[in-house]
Design an enzyme around this catalytic site. Structure first.
Site, PDB file in Angstrom:
ATOM      1  N   GLU A 138       0.802  -1.225   0.000  1.00 28.03           N
ATOM      2  CA  GLU A 138       0.000   0.000   0.000  1.00 28.03           C
ATOM      3  C   GLU A 138       0.832   1.271   0.000  1.00 28.03           C
ATOM      4  O   GLU A 138       0.343   2.342   0.384  1.00 28.03           O
ATOM      5  CB  GLU A 138      -0.949   0.020   1.208  1.00 28.03           C
ATOM      6  N   GLY A 139       2.099   1.201  -0.377  1.00 28.94           N
ATOM      7  CA  GLY A 139       2.961   2.378  -0.366  1.00 28.94           C
ATOM      8  C   GLY A 139       3.557   2.685   0.991  1.00 28.94           C
ATOM      9  O   GLY A 139       4.265   3.690   1.147  1.00 28.94           O
TER      10      GLY A 139
END
Length: 364
Positions: free
Chosen positions: A323-324
């Site tokens: 998710e970064g």
């Protein structure tokens, strides 16, 4: 509209300014802190200075997290720790501030943008600004069929390019790039295995949600079968993305390439962004000079891809959530490097003493 050819990016992308980097290195030699004492922060500051074409380097003031979201049909084989078609729940978690990347973004004041490239859900479940660019609903099962049609692959790449242009035009000065996907590590591993010439077992990891041994074996088999479909189209990056990629991977590839065209630096997150970067390198060999590897995710395919691109990860904290999150953790390090390079004063040069006058000769 003319047919897209990713090889055209090779002529459009230039490296960060080498002359500016040399100037930044020379300035670093004059700072009050001894050269080398800041370790890799020196290298980061010089890299950013070259990317900005500015000495001293400018602070990173307008970073942004960009997450491409999609579901992958291969998840139906039980290769993911999440339910097939559930990526919209990951998106909802970010929007509601209940995910790791949301917490970190809130803490650091970095805005988050989510782009639905191929979620397998009713568009009405999510805000319009998230779903309005969707290329298709879900993707094909890459072990037996193409992930996308040729037209869908091109549309997804163009979507990523458009998002990069929007960010560059809005003044974003650095992007933290990630994905919100279910099943995404399987096509990512396939792309990396195909481009690195390795076997499925070498690149197959356990994904962000974690899987047991039986699921890992199913995942290996899926990557193996997808590799058979990938190898005949290795000569065409767009065909490769259509065959064994997905809408989010194609969009991420387009985003990375166009970001390099627009001279906008990007921090890569995990195996999905690494796979897209490797496809991008295949199209334009100078493009990786605009990217940083945020962290090591523990996925063997990611390590392979980063090694092929000669990108050295900034962090290794065992973060596997995706998710970064890992890339966003690296952002303060880049910002610190910029601040140190810009704000540390230069040494004062000692005043030169006048040369003593030569004694007059006694034998004039």
């Amino acid at each position: 509209m003319s047919r897209l050819n990713l090889d055209d990016f090779s002529d459009l992308i230039e490296r960060p300014d080498g002359g500016v980097r040399r100037d930044a290195e020379e300035r670093r030699e004059r700072l009050i802190v001894p050269p080398g004492s800041l370790g890799r922060l020196d290298e980061l500051g010089e890299w950013l200075s070259a990317a900005q074409a500015s000495v001293p380097v400018k602070p990173v003031e307008r970073p942004r997290v960009v997450l491409f979201a999609a579901d992958h049909g291969v998840a139906g084989l039980g290769v993911s720790g999440r339910e097939p078609g559930s990526a919209h729940l990951l998106v909802r978690g970010v929007l509601e501030g209940a995910s790791p990347v949301s917490v970190l973004a809130r803490r650091t004041g970095v805005p988050v943008r989510i782009v639905d490239a191929g979620l397998d859900c009713d568009p009405g479940l999510l805000p319009q600004d998230v779903v309005r660019h969707r290329v298709r609903r879900g993707s094909g099962r890459i072990d037996i069929e193409d992930a996308l049609t040729a037209d869908e692959a091109e549309a997804a790449v163009r979507l990523g390019m458009a998002v990069a242009d929007e960010e560059a035009d809005a003044g974003t000065d650095l992007v933290v790039l990630g994905d919100l996907s279910v099943g995404g590590t399987t096509p990512a591993s396939t792309l990396i295995a195909a481009l690195c010439g390795t076997d499925a077992s070498v690149v197959t990891g356990r994904g962000g949600a974690g899987i047991d041994d039986l699921a890992w074996m199913r995942k290996c088999a899926a990557v193996r079968d997808a590799l058979r479909r990938a190898r005949p189209v290795l000569g065409d990056q767009l065909e490769l993305l259509a065959a064994v990629g997905g809408a989010d991977l194609a969009a991420t590839t387009g985003f990375l390439l166009q970001s390099a065209v627009r001279r906008m630096p990007v921090i890569l997150d995990g195996v999905v962004s690494a796979a897209c970067a490797l496809v991008g390198q295949r199209a334009a060999f100078r493009a990786p000079d605009w990217w940083l590897a945020g962290h090591l995710s523990g996925e063997p395919a990611q390590a392979r891809a980063l090694d092929r691109m000669a990108l050295n990860p900034l962090l290794d904290q065992g973060v596997t959530v995706g998710e970064g999150t890992g890339a966003l953790l690296a952002l303060p390090l880049v910002q610190a490097a910029a601040a140190l390079a810009a704000e540390l004063p230069e040494r004062e040069e000692p005043e030169k003493r006048p040369e003593p006058a030569e004694a007059e000769s006694d034998t004039d």
